[in-house]
Design an enzyme around this catalytic site. Structure first.
Site, short mmCIF file in Angstrom:
data_model
loop_
_atom_site.label_atom_id
_atom_site.label_comp_id
_atom_site.label_asym_id
_atom_site.label_seq_id
_atom_site.Cartn_x
_atom_site.Cartn_y
_atom_site.Cartn_z
N GLU A 1 55.77 -141.14 18.85
CA GLU A 1 55.39 -140.12 17.99
C GLU A 1 54.60 -140.67 16.94
O GLU A 1 53.37 -139.98 16.73
CB GLU A 1 56.42 -139.00 17.86
CG GLU A 1 56.96 -138.43 19.01
CD GLU A 1 58.48 -137.78 18.49
OE1 GLU A 1 58.82 -136.62 19.14
OE2 GLU A 1 58.94 -137.87 17.61
N GLY B 1 57.15 -131.35 17.11
CA GLY B 1 58.12 -130.49 16.48
C GLY B 1 58.75 -131.37 15.39
O GLY B 1 57.95 -132.56 15.17
N SER C 1 61.98 -129.71 22.65
CA SER C 1 62.01 -128.41 23.13
C SER C 1 60.79 -127.43 22.51
O SER C 1 60.34 -126.55 23.42
CB SER C 1 63.48 -127.68 22.88
OG SER C 1 63.71 -127.70 21.60
C1 5RP Z 1 61.53 -135.94 19.39
C2 5RP Z 1 61.36 -135.26 18.13
C3 5RP Z 1 61.43 -133.75 18.38
O1 5RP Z 1 60.29 -133.29 17.60
C4 5RP Z 1 62.40 -133.15 17.22
O2 5RP Z 1 63.59 -133.90 17.61
C5 5RP Z 1 62.23 -131.61 17.05
O3 5RP Z 1 62.99 -131.54 18.49
P1 5RP Z 1 63.13 -129.72 19.04
O4 5RP Z 1 61.75 -129.16 18.93
O5 5RP Z 1 63.75 -129.88 20.43
O6 5RP Z 1 64.00 -129.19 18.18
O7 5RP Z 1 61.20 -135.76 17.04
O8 5RP Z 1 61.68 -137.19 19.28
#
Ligand code: 5RP
Length: 231
Positions: A107, A86, A34
């Site tokens: 990622e 994120g 997000s």
């Molecule tokens: C996805 C991730 C995201 O960066 C992590 O879960 C953070 O998510 P958000 O920005 O929705 O809090 O590692 O695999």
């Protein structure tokens, strides 16, 4: 400010940061989740500055394309100046837990070719000791039980990730995720190295051996920039 407003704030701040860092025509590495979505939306307002992006998930690819941003296969891109993503938790060393959104493997791959990892997070993600957020581990499905037994020996409580309807969560790579609760992670580099060495583990969601270079943290007082000494 709400958590969503803080995410939007850091998404915009990251787009401005990247714009100032990379030359015109650059390709940018883009994370998932997000907060990364807020970054994508902010990046789109400036999209003519970039040649395009390398994406870390099918969801991010769809969002980038919906904004008219070209998405390149990593096999055709040798280096990236910047990767923006994120985190579920980040500590004072720039080590992170990631993978809450299930995209940890791609990622980590995209981040590995970037000169700079820019973490974008709201202030709730900054922790002293990582492990309150369950640590995600992507596994080859046939290795679920054997990896699970090794994780149990580390002292965590684990659960195979399921979707809202109770069916197994399957990653973009066709694998499963084990989430481990109750680990107090004091040496993230050692734990990342250990878990990654087990047969059947595709990726552990610890990003410590290659942590963040910079964190743009959304706080009540605005965006705080934290720079990390990456060894
Ligand atoms: C996805 C991730 C995201 O960066 C992590 O879960 C953070 O998510 P958000 O920005 O929705 O809090 O590692 O695999």
């Amino acid at each position: 400010m709400t958590q969503d407003e803080l995410k939007q704030l850091v998404g915009r701040a990251a787009a401005d940061y990247v714009r100032a860092q990379v030359p015109e025509g650059a390709v940018v590495g883009v994370g998932t989740g997000s907060t990364a979505n807020c970054f994508i939306d902010a990046l789109a307002t400036d999209k003519t500055h970039y040649r395009g992006a390398v994406s870390s998930s099918e969801a991010t690819t769809a969002r980038l394309k919906a904004h008219g941003i070209a998405v390149f296969d990593l096999n055709h891109v040798e280096t990236l100046s910047v990767y923006v993503d994120g985190a579920d938790e980040i500590n004072a060393a720039g080590h992170m837990i990631k993978g809450g959104g299930g995209a940890l493997t791609r990622e980590k791959i995209v981040a590995s070719v970037a000169d700079q990892f820019v973490c974008i997070a709201d202030a709730s993600k900054l922790v002293e000791t990582m492990g309150l957020f369950p640590l995600p581990i992507e596994v080859i499905p046939m290795a679920r039980a054997v990896v699970g037994r090794k994780l149990a020996a580390l002292g965590g409580q684990q659960a195979v990730r399921v979707k809202a309807d109770g069916s197994p969560y399957i990653t973009d790579n066709g694998n499963q995720i084990i989430d481990v609760k109750g680990l107090r992670i004091v040496d993230a580099i050692a734990l990342e190295t250990q878990i990654n060495s087990w047969p059947g583990v595709v990726t552990v969601g610890l990003f410590a051996r290659r942590g963040a270079n910079v964190c743009l943290l959304g706080t009540e007082h605005g965006v705080q920039r934290i720079d990390y000494a990456v060894g």
